[in-house]
Scaffold this motif. Structure first.
Motif, PDB file in Angstrom:
ATOM      1  N   UNK A  17      -8.890  26.763 -15.007  1.00  0.00           N
ATOM      2  CA  UNK A  17      -9.821  28.044 -14.631  1.00  0.00           C
ATOM      3  C   UNK A  17     -10.568  28.773 -15.596  1.00  0.00           C
ATOM      4  N   UNK A  18     -11.449  29.344 -15.330  1.00  0.00           N
ATOM      5  CA  UNK A  18     -12.414  29.866 -16.239  1.00  0.00           C
ATOM      6  C   UNK A  18     -11.654  30.909 -17.314  1.00  0.00           C
ATOM      7  N   UNK A  19     -10.662  31.669 -16.771  1.00  0.00           N
ATOM      8  CA  UNK A  19      -9.794  32.472 -17.508  1.00  0.00           C
ATOM      9  C   UNK A  19      -8.965  31.838 -18.486  1.00  0.00           C
ATOM     10  N   UNK A  20      -8.371  30.556 -18.214  1.00  0.00           N
ATOM     11  CA  UNK A  20      -7.480  29.682 -18.986  1.00  0.00           C
ATOM     12  C   UNK A  20      -8.536  29.099 -19.941  1.00  0.00           C
ATOM     13  N   UNK A  21      -9.766  28.764 -19.602  1.00  0.00           N
ATOM     14  CA  UNK A  21     -10.793  28.164 -20.736  1.00  0.00           C
ATOM     15  C   UNK A  21     -10.704  29.345 -21.727  1.00  0.00           C
ATOM     16  N   UNK A  22     -10.929  30.465 -21.561  1.00  0.00           N
ATOM     17  CA  UNK A  22     -11.359  31.657 -22.544  1.00  0.00           C
ATOM     18  C   UNK A  22      -9.806  31.588 -23.260  1.00  0.00           C
ATOM     19  N   UNK A  23      -8.751  31.602 -22.672  1.00  0.00           N
ATOM     20  CA  UNK A  23      -7.369  31.599 -23.570  1.00  0.00           C
ATOM     21  C   UNK A  23      -7.276  30.201 -24.338  1.00  0.00           C
ATOM     22  N   UNK A  24      -7.692  29.081 -23.930  1.00  0.00           N
ATOM     23  CA  UNK A  24      -7.662  27.947 -24.674  1.00  0.00           C
ATOM     24  C   UNK A  24      -8.648  27.831 -25.666  1.00  0.00           C
ATOM     25  N   UNK A  25      -9.913  28.365 -25.443  1.00  0.00           N
ATOM     26  CA  UNK A  25     -10.801  28.807 -26.900  1.00  0.00           C
ATOM     27  C   UNK A  25      -9.992  29.456 -27.779  1.00  0.00           C
ATOM     28  N   UNK A 145     -20.737  33.304 -21.871  1.00  0.00           N
ATOM     29  CA  UNK A 145     -21.035  32.118 -21.273  1.00  0.00           C
ATOM     30  C   UNK A 145     -21.471  31.797 -19.903  1.00  0.00           C
ATOM     31  N   UNK A 146     -21.817  30.759 -19.687  1.00  0.00           N
ATOM     32  CA  UNK A 146     -22.482  30.521 -18.353  1.00  0.00           C
ATOM     33  C   UNK A 146     -22.000  29.603 -17.445  1.00  0.00           C
ATOM     34  N   UNK A 147     -20.489  28.894 -17.887  1.00  0.00           N
ATOM     35  CA  UNK A 147     -19.799  27.699 -17.228  1.00  0.00           C
ATOM     36  C   UNK A 147     -18.251  27.665 -17.993  1.00  0.00           C
ATOM     37  N   UNK A 148     -17.729  26.878 -17.127  1.00  0.00           N
ATOM     38  CA  UNK A 148     -16.263  26.673 -17.791  1.00  0.00           C
ATOM     39  C   UNK A 148     -16.082  26.183 -19.123  1.00  0.00           C
TER      40      UNK A 148
END
Ligand code: SF4
Ligand code: SF4
Length: 672
Positions: A17-25, A145-148
């Motif tokens: 999920x996009x939100x999870x990608x932010x958290x992972x980053x 950001x423009x994508x996951x």
């Protein structure tokens, strides 16, 4: 199965999920502190970290009481040398705007990223606020950001920029990015064993008073100029000069950012554009005059493709004026400034501007969807089946003389607030008289009670919203002896955003008692409230009487409508595996006897429980109407049994064990 969110290594790929990608980053950047007040669409950023924290070394997660506290917490961690992530929804920044404004003065020690979930189209907010405008006075740099993939990569990069220039960085993600899932290429996580804090005094930066504040103001303006030089060379910004065919180069260019940039690329491909020149901005504040000038050079016209009210357009026009650019700059004269900008909108805008025809099938599909959208029945929001807020809203309306089917007059003003109970503003209840921001119910209601003494005022607030910022509002009402009825809808959870605990949540979902929970009634007493009643909102007749009595009293009255959120109650039952009851166990179910029902609509329209259904609407019984209870949806709360004036709904003892009396289990299915 491996949990990629926690264990993913460089080279791994997974759908996330996009939100999870932010958290992972943020994890890959080595954060040690993460906080938020839950708010859609950003909630899953911190939920992802919180629910995995047992498997993540050295991480502290917190669902703070409000965004002001949450951002302060992230600042404290940063000053202690711990990289910190704070997340919030768009309107959360209004609450956190004070720490956001002083952050540029004090600077950060370890990187601090503020991830904001924006909500164009307002599917889950009370406005479409574009928080990017805050940066014109907070000076917080913005990354979009423009994508996951970029959601993760840009978050990681944001921590480096934050540290390099000593600014807290805003990472802006609209709901379409937050809630979309896509393929992510993972990077490596830092060695989390190394994370430990060390707060060092720094009076020069942290004590802002008199000339120190002025000195720091000058310092952050200087840092902003340095940042602009970085922005010019940053790989987060890109000039794309695409020659698709042998077509002549165009003197028209596009500037875009974030998810809308992805829409723009899709739109240009869709219309087979043979040449295009785009400036893709990953950093949308501050802009580099040099970069904008370089892009504008040799262009006669530029179209800025962005959502909301033209934040980029505003900045770029200013730069264009200063550098003496003589071409034309378009933006909000081509694209709307409100609502979500869809791919269709971008295709229409770009084709219209270029004077190019969209493919015929696109125009046909858009025309057809416009015709169909008028015919598709609207799916209205409503309370869950068995939601205790339904009982509260029903009781208030009954006490105030309002009826969905009869009298629309009522002698009370009902102040709404932010939470699940907000759904009471929709038909059939139409209960609220206003809905603006958190804790506006009591504060606006208090003033109306002074301005218009002929009205009785009921102000609603949920438990989480009350703890968020309602205590000062209540104290103000106490101090000013307001004549108002304040109903706190205490369902024990911040339900709307995924059931985070509130300070008074007493039992966790698995039944574990929560230590140090707040006793709401004791808190109210300690604040000086003398009129407090606690009521079960599902006991609607009693509740309605209590509301009527309270409205007759002068001064401030507080009613706690106390019943746990039905979703959590049901989940807890499942966890306890309540279905495997011993033999001979039974439970009460509710049966609507059609032969006794006179279709008075008290249950079907006034209470409007979705488990009570119409034969006609379901296309059964040859169009002849009768009501029935859908046994699959019904959670057996019994409110309909209480409201039926004709005893047409009865309780049935239902044997749960199939081996004992199979027929008895069919008796209520027979209702259909
Ligand atoms: S008992 Fe009645 S009000 Fe409660 S969920 Fe079932 S049908 Fe709805
Ligand atoms: S309240 Fe009773 S009589 Fe009225 S519609 Fe419902 S079941 Fe029928």
């Amino acid at each position: 199965m491996a949990n990629l969110f926690v264990d993913g290594k460089y080279g791994d790929r997974g759908i996330i999920l996009g939100n999870e990608a932010i958290a992972r980053g943020a994890l890959e950047a080595g954060i040690g502190y993460a906080s938020m007040y839950p708010g859609t669409p950003a909630s899953e950023i911190i939920i992802a970290l919180d629910k995995n924290k047992k498997n993540i070394k050295n991480i502290y997660t917190e669902f703070s009481l409000n965004e002001h506290i949450s951002l302060h917490g992230a600042i404290g961690a940063s000053w202690s040398g711990i990289r910190s992530l704070c997340a919030m929804k768009n309107v959360g920044l209004n609450v956190a705007s004070e720490p956001a404004h002083f952050l540029a003065y004090t600077g950060v020690k370890a990187g601090l990223v503020l991830a904001i979930g924006s909500d164009p189209g307002a599917p889950s907010s009370s406005n479409e606020q574009d928080d990017r405008w805050y940066s014109l006075h907070t000076y917080m740099p913005i990354i979009e950001p423009s994508n996951i993939q970029e959601a993760k990569d840009f978050t990681k990069k944001a921590f480096d920029i934050s540290e390099q220039f000593s600014f807290g960085i805003i990472l802006m993600a609209p709901s379409r990015l937050c809630h979309n899932a896509g393929i992510l290429h993972f990077g490596d996580c830092s060695d989390r064993d190394l994370i430990s804090g060390n707060f060092k005094r720094d009076p020069e930066n942290y004590l802002n008073l008199f000339n120190l504040a002025v000195k720091n103001h000058k310092k952050y303006l200087e840092r902003n100029e340095l940042l602009k030089k970085y922005v010019y060379n940053s790989e987060l910004n890109m000039i794309i000069d695409a020659q698709i065919s042998s077509a002549k180069s165009s003197r028209i260019g596009f500037i875009s950012s974030g998810v809308i940039y992805s829409h723009l690329i899709e739109a240009l491909n869709f219309i087979n554009a043979d040449y295009y020149k785009i400036l893709k901005l990953g950093i949308t504040f501050p802009l580099s005059e040099e970069l904008i000038g370089k892009f504008l050079d040799n262009l006669d016209e530029v179209v800025i493709v962005e959502e909301a009210e033209g934040f980029l357009e505003f900045q770029i026009k200013k730069i264009a004026f200063e550098i003496g650019y003589h071409g034309k700059i378009h933006g909000k004269n081509v694209f709307k400034a409100y609502g979500e900008l869809t791919i269709d909108d971008v295709i229409k805008g770009v084709t219209g501007f270029l004077g190019k025809a969209a493919p015929e099938y696109f125009t046909a599909a858009v025309n057809k969807s416009e015709i169909l959208s008028d015919k598709i029945p609207q799916r209205m929001g409503t309370f869950c089946v068995g939601c205790p807020h339904r009982g509260t809203i029903y009781s208030i309306l009954k006490a105030s003389g309002y009826s969905n089917t009869g009298s629309k007059d009522r002698d009370v003003v009902i102040a709404g607030d932010i939470g699940c109970y907000t759904l009471g503003l929709l038909p059939p209840y139409n209960a609220m008289d206003w809905l603006t921001c958190m804790n506006s119910g009591l504060s606006i209601g208090q003033a109306i009670s002074i301005a218009d003494k002929s009205k009785k005022i009921i102000a609603l607030v949920g438990d989480s919203t009350f703890y968020h910022s309602g205590i000062p509002v209540l104290m103000n009402a106490i101090q000013n002896n307001s004549n108002i009825l304040y109903i706190i809808l205490d369902n024990s959870w911040t339900a709307m955003t995924g059931h985070q605990k509130t300070p008074s949540t007493k039992t966790d979902i698995d039944g574990t008692p929560i230590p140090n929970s707040v006793n709401l009634k004791d808190l109210l007493k300690s604040l000086g409230v003398s009129y407090i009643k606690t009521v079960d909102p599902n006991s609607v007749k009693r509740f309605s009487v209590i509301i009527k009595e309270a409205l007759k009293e002068k001064g401030l009255k507080v009613i706690i409508a106390k019943r746990e959120c039905i979703l959590q109650e049901e989940r807890r039952k499942k966890i306890k595996n309540i279905k495997s009851k011993p033999e001979n166990s039974s439970e009460i179910i509710y049966e609507l006897q059609k032969e006794r029902c006179v279709k008075c609509n008290e249950c079907f329209v006034e209470l409007a429980c979705p488990a009570i259904q119409s034969a006609k609407e379901n296309g059964i019984n040859n169009g002849k109407e009768y009501y029935f209870i859908d046994p699959v949806s019904c959670v057996k709360c019994g409110v309909c049994y209480e409201v039926c004036p004709n005893s047409a709904i009865r309780k049935v003892e239902f044997n749960l064990h199939p081996s004992i009396n199979p027929e008895s289990q069919l008796c209520f299915l027979d209702n259909k």
